[in-house]
Design an enzyme around this catalytic site. Structure first.
Site, PDB file in Angstrom:
ATOM      1  N   SER A 172       0.947  -1.395   0.392  1.00 24.53           N
ATOM      2  CA  SER A 172      -0.212   0.033  -0.069  1.00 24.53           C
ATOM      3  C   SER A 172       0.786   1.617  -0.243  1.00 24.53           C
ATOM      4  CB  SER A 172      -0.532   0.059   0.617  1.00 24.53           C
ATOM      5  OG  SER A 172      -1.255   1.564   1.324  1.00 24.53           O
ATOM      6  N   TYR A 211      -0.540  -0.196  11.111  1.00 23.12           N
ATOM      7  CA  TYR A 211      -1.100  -1.703   9.627  1.00 23.12           C
ATOM      8  C   TYR A 211      -0.022  -0.295   8.590  1.00 23.12           C
ATOM      9  CZ  TYR A 211      -3.647  -1.124   4.733  1.00 23.12           C
ATOM     10  OH  TYR A 211      -3.591  -1.633   3.712  1.00 23.12           O
TER      11      TYR A 211
HETATM   12  N1  LIG Z   1      -9.079  -0.636  -0.627  1.00 24.00           N
HETATM   13  C1  LIG Z   1      -7.545   0.367  -0.375  1.00 24.00           C
HETATM   14  O1  LIG Z   1      -7.494   1.570  -0.300  1.00 24.00           O
HETATM   15  C2  LIG Z   1      -6.201  -0.815  -0.281  1.00 24.00           C
HETATM   16  C3  LIG Z   1      -5.023   0.593  -0.536  1.00 24.00           C
HETATM   17  C4  LIG Z   1      -4.079  -0.290  -0.515  1.00 24.00           C
HETATM   18  C5  LIG Z   1      -4.033  -1.369   0.111  1.00 24.00           C
HETATM   19  N2  LIG Z   1      -5.027  -1.827   0.091  1.00 24.00           N
HETATM   20  C6  LIG Z   1      -4.979  -3.687   0.666  1.00 24.00           C
HETATM   21  O2  LIG Z   1      -5.194  -4.637  -0.839  1.00 24.00           O
HETATM   22  C7  LIG Z   1      -5.130  -6.259   0.071  1.00 24.00           C
HETATM   23  C8  LIG Z   1      -6.818  -6.453  -0.428  1.00 24.00           C
HETATM   24  O3  LIG Z   1      -7.970  -5.418   0.268  1.00 24.00           O
HETATM   25  P1  LIG Z   1      -9.308  -4.827  -0.027  1.00 24.00           P
HETATM   26  O4  LIG Z   1      -9.194  -2.944  -0.096  1.00 24.00           O
HETATM   27  O5  LIG Z   1     -10.195  -5.594  -1.350  1.00 24.00           O
HETATM   28  O6  LIG Z   1     -10.567  -5.314   1.132  1.00 24.00           O
HETATM   29  P2  LIG Z   1     -11.800  -6.240   0.605  1.00 24.00           P
HETATM   30  O7  LIG Z   1     -12.445  -5.833  -0.150  1.00 24.00           O
HETATM   31  O8  LIG Z   1     -11.985  -5.877   2.436  1.00 24.00           O
HETATM   32  O9  LIG Z   1     -11.192  -7.685   0.638  1.00 24.00           O
HETATM   33  C9  LIG Z   1     -10.152  -9.091   1.651  1.00 24.00           C
HETATM   34  C10 LIG Z   1     -10.184  -9.719   1.152  1.00 24.00           C
HETATM   35  O10 LIG Z   1      -9.363 -10.621   2.532  1.00 24.00           O
HETATM   36  C11 LIG Z   1      -9.835 -11.956   2.638  1.00 24.00           C
HETATM   37  N3  LIG Z   1      -9.612 -12.103   3.992  1.00 24.00           N
HETATM   38  C12 LIG Z   1      -9.374 -11.190   4.881  1.00 24.00           C
HETATM   39  N4  LIG Z   1      -9.237 -11.396   6.307  1.00 24.00           N
HETATM   40  C13 LIG Z   1      -8.554 -12.707   5.925  1.00 24.00           C
HETATM   41  C14 LIG Z   1      -7.997 -13.826   7.268  1.00 24.00           C
HETATM   42  N5  LIG Z   1      -8.073 -14.199   7.647  1.00 24.00           N
HETATM   43  N6  LIG Z   1      -7.730 -15.018   6.099  1.00 24.00           N
HETATM   44  C15 LIG Z   1      -8.005 -15.329   4.728  1.00 24.00           C
HETATM   45  N7  LIG Z   1      -8.796 -14.365   4.264  1.00 24.00           N
HETATM   46  C16 LIG Z   1      -8.466 -12.716   4.759  1.00 24.00           C
HETATM   47  C17 LIG Z   1     -11.350 -11.652   2.179  1.00 24.00           C
HETATM   48  O11 LIG Z   1     -11.853 -12.284   2.803  1.00 24.00           O
HETATM   49  P3  LIG Z   1     -12.761 -13.448   3.702  1.00 24.00           P
HETATM   50  O12 LIG Z   1     -13.766 -12.503   4.614  1.00 24.00           O
HETATM   51  O13 LIG Z   1     -14.187 -14.282   3.589  1.00 24.00           O
HETATM   52  O14 LIG Z   1     -11.922 -14.009   4.647  1.00 24.00           O
HETATM   53  C18 LIG Z   1     -11.295 -10.428   1.310  1.00 24.00           C
HETATM   54  O15 LIG Z   1     -11.197 -11.414   0.029  1.00 24.00           O
HETATM   55  C19 LIG Z   1      -5.284  -5.696   0.803  1.00 24.00           C
HETATM   56  O16 LIG Z   1      -4.081  -6.549   1.718  1.00 24.00           O
HETATM   57  C20 LIG Z   1      -5.467  -4.452   1.974  1.00 24.00           C
HETATM   58  O17 LIG Z   1      -4.285  -4.379   3.140  1.00 24.00           O
HETATM   59  C21 LIG Z   1      -6.051  -1.660  -0.105  1.00 24.00           C
END
Ligand SMILES: NC(=O)c1ccc[n+]([C@@H]2O[C@H](COP(=O)([O-])OP(=O)(O)OC[C@H]3O[C@@H](n4cnc5c(N)ncnc54)[C@H](OP(=O)(O)O)[C@@H]3O)[C@@H](O)[C@H]2O)c1
Length: 270
Positions: free
Chosen positions: A144, A154
């Site tokens: 990120s 984080y």
């Molecule tokens: N959205 C942003 O603004 C942003 C920006 C920079 C980086 N990121 C990074 O992008 C990545 C994906 O996030 P996202 O934004 O796509 O979030 P999201 O829509 O909330 O998706 C998160 C995914 O991770 C899974 N997950 C969460 N906890 C888990 C666990 N303990 N074991 C296995 N699976 C787990 C969830 O499925 P289940 O709940 O079914 O397990 C879901 O499929 C993360 O690493 C986040 O830090 C996000």
């Protein structure tokens, strides 16, 4: 008789939502078979059915809570299985806590570290040896832009992911394996809602689309880029962050964190 060349296989963690789902769809469309990892089994099954029927790919579901060392090991064993090679590993699963470190519960902080850091470490290790021995493959670790600034534990975890990925790229690059840290800014996903974060202060131009982020990342992987920062605006922001004194970065991002919660500093940003 001709033998069909097996399709490449990609394993995506957190494949049911947001960036992980966008990766799964794009990779299926591009001709990959898939292994999908997340906790919610009905949701995993729905995504797998969608990918099978839309793209005709082989899709395995591998339910696992990556915060659990035993369940993480099952995923690591699948990644390391040389009889069913994983050609691309996408360490994407993650979450934020939505509050400051001091106000939070230590077990939640440890769970954050387990998913954002330990799972990336263990699965990268499982992938690295077999990929090096095959002389090909790719690992994408979703980090990120938070890793470049100062937004609680984080940010610290994401800084680890980026630095770790750069080191791994140094080790694996000479063996034909590509390793990339994806560093997006704010992306429209379920992330902030799950962390109970109020995002009304974030201006519309700061938001990215998950499909655009994934396309930019995969293009960077093809170019052999080690750190992928999608969009011109975030590339410029990261350049600026690297140029200004760290005390200025601390002051600005600390104030921004506080403005997004009622007085508390945000622990999980983006
Ligand atoms: N959205 C942003 O603004 C942003 C920006 C920079 C980086 N990121 C990074 O992008 C990545 C994906 O996030 P996202 O934004 O796509 O979030 P999201 O829509 O909330 O998706 C998160 C995914 O991770 C899974 N997950 C969460 N906890 C888990 C666990 N303990 N074991 C296995 N699976 C787990 C969830 O499925 P289940 O709940 O079914 O397990 C879901 O499929 C993360 O690493 C986040 O830090 C996000």
């Amino acid at each position: 008789m001709t033998t069909a060349t097996p399709r490449p296989t990609a394993l995506v963690t957190g494949a049911t939502s947001g960036l992980g789902l966008a990766f799964a769809r794009r990779l299926a469309a591009d001709g990959n078979d898939l292994v999908l990892v997340a906790r919610d089994v009905p949701r995993l099954d729905r995504v797998a059915d969608e990918l099978r029927s839309a793209y005709g790919r082989r899709v395995e579901v591998l339910p696992a809570d990556l915060a659990d060392r035993g369940q993480l090991q099952r995923v690591a064993d699948r990644v390391a299985d040389t009889a069913r090679p994983v050609d691309l590993l996408v360490n994407n699963a993650g979450f934020g806590l939505g509050h400051g470190f001091v106000d939070g519960r230590l077990p939640d902080e440890e769970r954050l570290l387990d998913v954002l850091v330990r799972a990336v470490l263990v699965l990268s290790h499982a992938a690295a040896g077999p990929m090096r021995d095959r002389g090909r493959g790719a690992i994408i670790n979703v980090s990120s832009v938070s890793g470049f600034v100062v937004m609680g534990s984080y940010s610290a975890a994401k800084a680890w992911v980026t630095t770790f990925t750069e080191g791994l790229a140094n080790e694996l690059g000479p063996h034909g394996v590509r390793v990339t840290a994806l560093c997006p800014g704010f992306v429209h996903t379920e992330f902030h809602q799950r962390a109970h974060q109020r995002m009304t202060q974030v201006p519309r131009p700061a938001w990215l689309d998950a499909d655009d982020v994934v396309d930019a990342c995969l293009a960077d992987v093809r170019r052999g880029r080690v750190v992928s920062v999608p969009s011109a605006r975030y590339k410029a922001a990261v350049l600026l962050i690297r140029l200004v004194p760290r005390s200025v970065v601390r002051r600005i991002t600390g104030g921004f964190s506080r403005s997004r919660t009622s007085g508390a500093t945000v622990g999980g940003a983006h």
